[in-house]
Scaffold this active site. Structure first.
Site, PDB file in Angstrom:
ATOM      1  N   HIS A  70     -17.634  17.148  -0.583  1.00  0.00           N
ATOM      2  CA  HIS A  70     -16.243  17.556  -0.754  1.00  0.00           C
ATOM      3  C   HIS A  70     -15.597  17.577   0.631  1.00  0.00           C
ATOM      4  O   HIS A  70     -15.911  18.436   1.452  1.00  0.00           O
ATOM      5  CB  HIS A  70     -16.151  18.936  -1.405  1.00  0.00           C
ATOM      6  CG  HIS A  70     -14.743  19.447  -1.494  1.00  0.00           C
ATOM      7  ND1 HIS A  70     -13.753  18.779  -2.172  1.00  0.00           N
ATOM      8  CD2 HIS A  70     -14.144  20.543  -0.956  1.00  0.00           C
ATOM      9  CE1 HIS A  70     -12.614  19.448  -2.076  1.00  0.00           C
ATOM     10  NE2 HIS A  70     -12.832  20.511  -1.329  1.00  0.00           N
ATOM     11  N   ASP A 126     -12.107  21.996  -6.357  1.00  0.00           N
ATOM     12  CA  ASP A 126     -11.772  23.051  -5.395  1.00  0.00           C
ATOM     13  C   ASP A 126     -10.396  23.671  -5.555  1.00  0.00           C
ATOM     14  O   ASP A 126     -10.163  24.760  -5.035  1.00  0.00           O
ATOM     15  CB  ASP A 126     -11.938  22.514  -3.965  1.00  0.00           C
ATOM     16  CG  ASP A 126     -12.044  23.637  -2.931  1.00  0.00           C
ATOM     17  OD1 ASP A 126     -12.428  24.764  -3.312  1.00  0.00           O
ATOM     18  OD2 ASP A 126     -11.747  23.399  -1.753  1.00  0.00           O
ATOM     19  N   ASP A 179     -12.387  17.997   2.715  1.00  0.00           N
ATOM     20  CA  ASP A 179     -11.001  18.462   2.795  1.00  0.00           C
ATOM     21  C   ASP A 179     -10.189  17.589   3.741  1.00  0.00           C
ATOM     22  O   ASP A 179     -10.592  17.348   4.881  1.00  0.00           O
ATOM     23  CB  ASP A 179     -10.950  19.906   3.298  1.00  0.00           C
ATOM     24  CG  ASP A 179     -11.430  20.893   2.262  1.00  0.00           C
ATOM     25  OD1 ASP A 179     -10.916  20.853   1.135  1.00  0.00           O
ATOM     26  OD2 ASP A 179     -12.339  21.700   2.569  1.00  0.00           O
ATOM     27  N   HIS A 215      -5.103  20.298  -1.380  1.00  0.00           N
ATOM     28  CA  HIS A 215      -5.126  21.689  -1.819  1.00  0.00           C
ATOM     29  C   HIS A 215      -5.266  22.707  -0.685  1.00  0.00           C
ATOM     30  O   HIS A 215      -5.358  23.916  -0.964  1.00  0.00           O
ATOM     31  CB  HIS A 215      -6.226  21.898  -2.873  1.00  0.00           C
ATOM     32  CG  HIS A 215      -7.592  21.510  -2.416  1.00  0.00           C
ATOM     33  ND1 HIS A 215      -8.111  20.258  -2.610  1.00  0.00           N
ATOM     34  CD2 HIS A 215      -8.551  22.208  -1.771  1.00  0.00           C
ATOM     35  CE1 HIS A 215      -9.328  20.196  -2.109  1.00  0.00           C
ATOM     36  NE2 HIS A 215      -9.626  21.377  -1.589  1.00  0.00           N
TER      37      HIS A 215
END
Length: 1012
Positions: free
Chosen positions: A72, A196, A74, A446
């Protein structure tokens, strides 16, 4: 050279075909060779392509555990996008995306059973451009074999609470187009993957369904909701994500992952983890293979209790994992082999490398009947006093900049389509929409628009937006010159919100071009900062239009004190050019700005036009009543500013308010002030009441002629914290309306959801935070109703809002906190110098319920896509030698009906545009008229800026022809669902059902495009 091909392929579950771009159709260079071959159809039955048929073999009669290796990544959080990609500042967070991708590709090549999924195209596209042809061939093969699978496919994994649906569609389109250009149908994701984001909106699921996804996997849902779902075996169900669209259009199979997105406890073999590797040499004192196998079998059995089939998943990875992919794969290889060897001893557990797509395929083949969900997953809490409702409002300056940038990007896209190639290369240089598209896509991440990144990262997000504006300004200048036949010295005033614009302030005469991105004519009140004096304003026909010069209060800014106000009429998808000339140095209208001292109670202070009257309490200076004169509706409304003291932890919980979490220390907020110092402005074109509540909080309430809403322009900050108290500032509206604990908020700016105080539609809420637990995301509007009248507040950015008492509405406008909320940011939400003072607007509508939808729908549309003002100083020169300037222009032959919103008009390639039209009313929403009825358009004759020569309808993200798209079918407990065959497209008769979005790729011809 770009060649568009269709390749038919046989896909398990429905026979969907892909749409391939062969050759170089790069995102950064939208202008492709004219020799582009349009829609060449190839019939290649049985073509080998990634899809369900590449999935690994499972074992019937056993519990199949699907291991999902993933990372994941970001797109900005503790570090900037570049820092994450290159692995800079690893002392802050050890993360290097380029190393992750290098390592994963190398490890996948070592064993043909290994699989991996990847999501963030912002990173992958950058990595891809840096690879050799040999490495690209390797990756192409891995994708074709289904061993490297793309999930979701967006530029980023967007937030769902603070995002506007138009920006979501844009960022998904950008990422999915990259995949289509690069890998063809092999790279098309089948599942959406939002592991997430901090809560999930219903509109997001609807958009994913319309993009053609077969399933949706979530990571975070409320802890109480999750416990109940485990108990009732509802971790997986069908989400019916629209109350207007007929099933299964917005139906989407949705699964909640068992461990958010982390590996099961103790099964983390990344360099960032501390778990011991599997040791299978029985001679070693470190031997632990039996322990691992036993532990895993127990874990799999426990997890399977909460799911309905003989398949379950384990997410094997987390934030920025797999920089040394070999560590992960080596241990998973051993785990798979050792566990599966137990089958010879009677074990009924089978472990395999898999992907979300392959897991979903097995669920679909189970032919079960699934329950249906119709609400959303907001708000999200991960503990009793831990509601993630603060980020709805965090960093309001960034949220406004993002919304403004969306507005400007649509203007840029439209003019690029309307003007054709002349917009990209013209007298002002090379114009390009791609940088702003990519910057806006990054902002949907996000941890971006949410305001939950560190301050230096937020600054970098703003830098990316600013860098994207510049080439779009060049593009807009080229396009306006081409369409107006007139080259001018264009200037873009980016600081109009603080009354700064050098061209209008320092010029004796200048031109004002107002561009309208809506499909209908608009009347816009233009306000420009000027020097003291009188001005004449002339419309496109040379006629003088009424104008006023009004003085600004000293609290705004001391150097610039005057604003010119005039009304502009602008045609649909077009512009009007106004001329402004200064005629005197002094302004006799200056006295229209007057101080109004506190008067006796008998004195009535009000502003009004032909539709609205707003009355103020002469003792307190506060708003007291709003009247809808047109409908003879009157409502006592008191409005003021309050602040919640932010908790830093207490005896109930150590949880503090922070960038993510909203947790006030008291249930009742404190007033900024119980009265306001007021001033009044009254001219023929504007009436205003200026309220000053404190040194850091003021507001202007404003009415223009012909306006059916009351405008509240608030200025808040810097929020004082010398008392060592973090503050969360709200604007609250109190009325005597009886609302029965109900209020309404929009979902990503589109459909409306009913909220009930202290209530969740599908589970019983344990009330631990009566304030924060009742906050919801408000992207564009919030309203209350008593069944007869409706009070709606339209916002200019995403904010958190609620109705904590009957008849009351509140919106959080600013936050400044002194503590961190322990969610990884490790930094209090203080805001930098540029974010300390925030100015924004609330538009207040009071109307009968019967026409409230018409009013708020059309007002929100105009607020989100406001006219763009471009100034020019001095004389220009003709664009063509013989052509007279065109002072007014429309790109449409006729206005769109009010039900129809032009969501997208953008260049898509050489001689091609992307077109999205949507019905912006819901079923039964407009009870008075017919705005909730279907509407039919003739697209063949809609535009006058270009001629449509060929039209093809696609899925929402434009990565599949609609005629060839198919999705997995699911059985629900609400009864059978019909699957109508799409009708043949007739460009002269395109019908939009309520809340329907239809997407088209059109081949077009621009008149005179070769002339330059």
């Amino acid at each position: 050279m770009g060649i568009l091909l269709f390749a038919s392929g046989v896909y398990a579950g429905g026979g969907s075909a892909g749409w391939l771009w062969m050759g170089s159709c790069t995102l950064s260079s939208p202008v492709l060779p004219i020799s582009f071959l349009f829609w060449l159809l190839l019939v290649t039955p049985g073509a080998w392509a990634a899809g369900y048929e590449t999935c690994p073999t499972v074992k019937p009669g056993m519990l199949n555990v699907h291991l999902l290796p993933h990372t994941h990544d970001d797109v900005g959080w503790l570090k900037t996008v570049d820092q994450y990609y290159y692995g800079i500042l690893n002392d802050i967070q050890h993360a290097s995306v380029q190393n992750i991708l290098d390592s994963v590709i190398s490890s996948l090549r070592e064993d043909p059973t290994r699989r991996f999924i990847y999501m963030e195209m912002a990173f992958f596209s950058r990595w891809w451009k840096q690879q050799t042809n040999a490495k690209r061939d390797i990756v192409q093969n891995l994708v074709r074999q289904g061993r490297l699978e793309f999930v979701n496919g967006g530029w980023v994994m967007n937030d769902e609470g603070a995002t506007h649906y138009g920006a979501i569609v844009d960022q998904m389109t950008l990422g999915l187009r990259f995949l289509q250009d690069t890998f063809g149908s092999n790279g098309r994701p089948r599942v959406a993957w939002h592991i997430d984001p901090f809560g999930h909106s219903r509109e997001q699921a609807s958009l994913f369904a319309q993009m053609g996804f077969d399933g949706f996997f979530l990571g975070r849902i409320d802890y109480q909701d999750k416990l109940l779902r485990k108990k009732e075996l509802k971790m997986e169900e069908v989400w019916r994500a629209s109350a207007s669209l007929k099933p299964p259009i917005a139906d989407l199979f949705t699964g909640v992952l068992p461990n958010t997105y982390d590996p099961p406890e103790n099964l983390c073999w990344d360099m960032l983890c501390g778990n011991s590797p599997i040791m299978e040499d029985p001679r070693s004192p470190q031997y632990n293979a039996d322990t691992w196998v036993s532990y895993f079998l127990q874990l799999a059995s426990l997890q399977q209790q909460y799911y309905r089939t003989n398949h379950t998943v384990m997410t094997m990875g987390s934030d920025f994992h797999y920089e040394d992919a070999n560590m992960w794969f080596k241990n998973m290889d051993k785990l798979i082999r050792l566990v599966n060897e137990q089958q010879a001893e009677g074990s009924k557990v089978h472990v395999l490398y898999s992907t979300p797509t392959c897991y979903l395929w097995e669920l679909n083949k189970a032919n079960l009947t699934w329950s249906v969900k119709e609400d959303d997953f907001f708000p999200y809490a991960d503990g009793p006093h831990m509601f993630w409702t603060g980020y709805f409002s965090s960093r309001p300056a960034l949220k406004r900049y993002e919304r403004l940038s969306y507005n400007f990007l649509q203007v840029c896209n439209q003019l690029e389509a309307l003007a054709g190639p002349a917009a990209n290369v013209g007298p002002y240089g090379t114009g390009d929409s791609a940088p702003l598209k990519e910057a806006m896509a990054v902002l949907q991440h996000h941890d971006a628009v949410t305001g939950t990144a560190r301050q230096n990262v937020v600054n970098d997000y703003a830098r990316q937006l600013a860098a994207g504006w510049r080439p779009c300004e060049v593009l807009v200048s080229n396009a306006l010159a081409r369409l107006s036949y007139y080259k001018q010295n264009f200037s873009f005033c980016r600081e109009l919100n603080i009354s700064i614009c050098p061209v209008s302030q320092n010029s004796e005469q200048f031109q004002v071009t107002v561009y309208n991105p809506l499909g209908r004519k608009v009347h816009q009140m233009v306000r420009l900062p000027v020097s003291e004096g009188m001005f004449f304003v002339k419309d496109p026909n040379g006629k003088t239009v009424p104008s006023n010069v009004v003085m600004l209060p000293s609290s705004y800014i001391k150097k610039y004190r005057w604003e010119l106000v005039f009304s502009a009429s602008v045609p649909a998808l077009g512009f009007s050019i106004y001329s402004v000339v200064k005629v005197t140095v002094h302004n006799p209208q200056a006295q229209s700005f007057q101080a109004s001292p506190r008067k006796p109670r008998s004195y009535v202070l009000a502003i009004e036009n032909e539709y609205i009257r707003a009355t103020f309490d002469s003792e307190t200076g506060l708003l007291m009543k709003i009247e809808n004169i047109e409908q003879n509706i009157s409502l006592p409304v008191s409005q003021g500013f309050f602040w919640y003291k932010a908790s830093t932890g207490d005896e109930k919980s150590a949880q503090a308010s922070g960038a993510y979490i909203f947790r006030p220390s008291h249930l009742e907020p404190l007033p900024v002030s119980r009265w306001a110092r007021i001033h009044q402005v009254k001219t023929a074109l504007v009436q205003e009441v200026h309220q000053n509540f404190s040194a850091w909080c003021s507001q202007v309430l404003r009415l223009y002629p012909g306006q059916r809403h009351l405008e509240l322009e608030w200025t808040v900050g810097p929020i004082p914290v010398r008392d060592n108290s973090g503050k969360e500032v709200i604007s609250r509206f109190n009325t005597p309306m009886k609302t029965n604990g109900q209020f309404y908020t929009d979902s990503n700016g589109r459909e409306i959801l009913k909220r009930r105080r202290n209530h969740r539609p599908t589970w019983r809420l344990s009330r631990t935070e009566p304030v924060a637990g009742n906050y919801y995301p408000v992207n564009t509007r919030i309203y209350i109703s008593d069944g007869h009248m409706q009070l709606t507040v339209v916002t200019d950015r995403s904010q958190g809002g609620s109705s904590l008492k009957d008849g009351s509405l509140e919106l959080m406008v600013h936050r400044r906190l002194l503590a961190d909320d322990e969610r990884g940011l490790a930094e209090p939400l203080m805001n930098s110098e540029t974010g300390k003072i925030v100015r924004g607007r609330h538009l207040v509508l009071l109307s009968s319920v019967s026409d409230a939808a018409e009013r708020h729908r059309l007002l929100v549309e105009k607020e989100v896509l406001a006219p763009q003002v471009v100034l020019a100083q001095g004389d220009g020169i003709p664009y063509y030698s013989q052509a007279a300037p065109r002072m007014q222009f429309s790109g449409l032959r006729q206005d769109l009906p009010p039900q129809v919103h032009l969501l997208t008009l953008a260049r898509w390639g050489p001689k091609m545009v992307l077109l999205r039209l949507e019905h912006q009313f819901a079923v039964t929403e407009d009870s008075r008229g017919n705005l909730s009825s279907p509407v039919t358009l003739n697209l063949q004759n809609l535009f006058q800026a270009f001629i449509i020569t060929h039209l093809m309808e696609t899925t929402l993200a434009a990565n599949q022809p609609l005629s060839r798209a198919s999705r997995l079918k699911w059985i629900t407990n609400t009864g059978p669902t019909s699957y109508p065959v799409p009708s043949k497209l007739d460009p002269t008769s395109v019908t939009l059902q309520p809340m329907e979005i239809r997407t088209f790729v059109a081949r077009v011809q621009w008149p005179g495009s070769k002339t330059h």
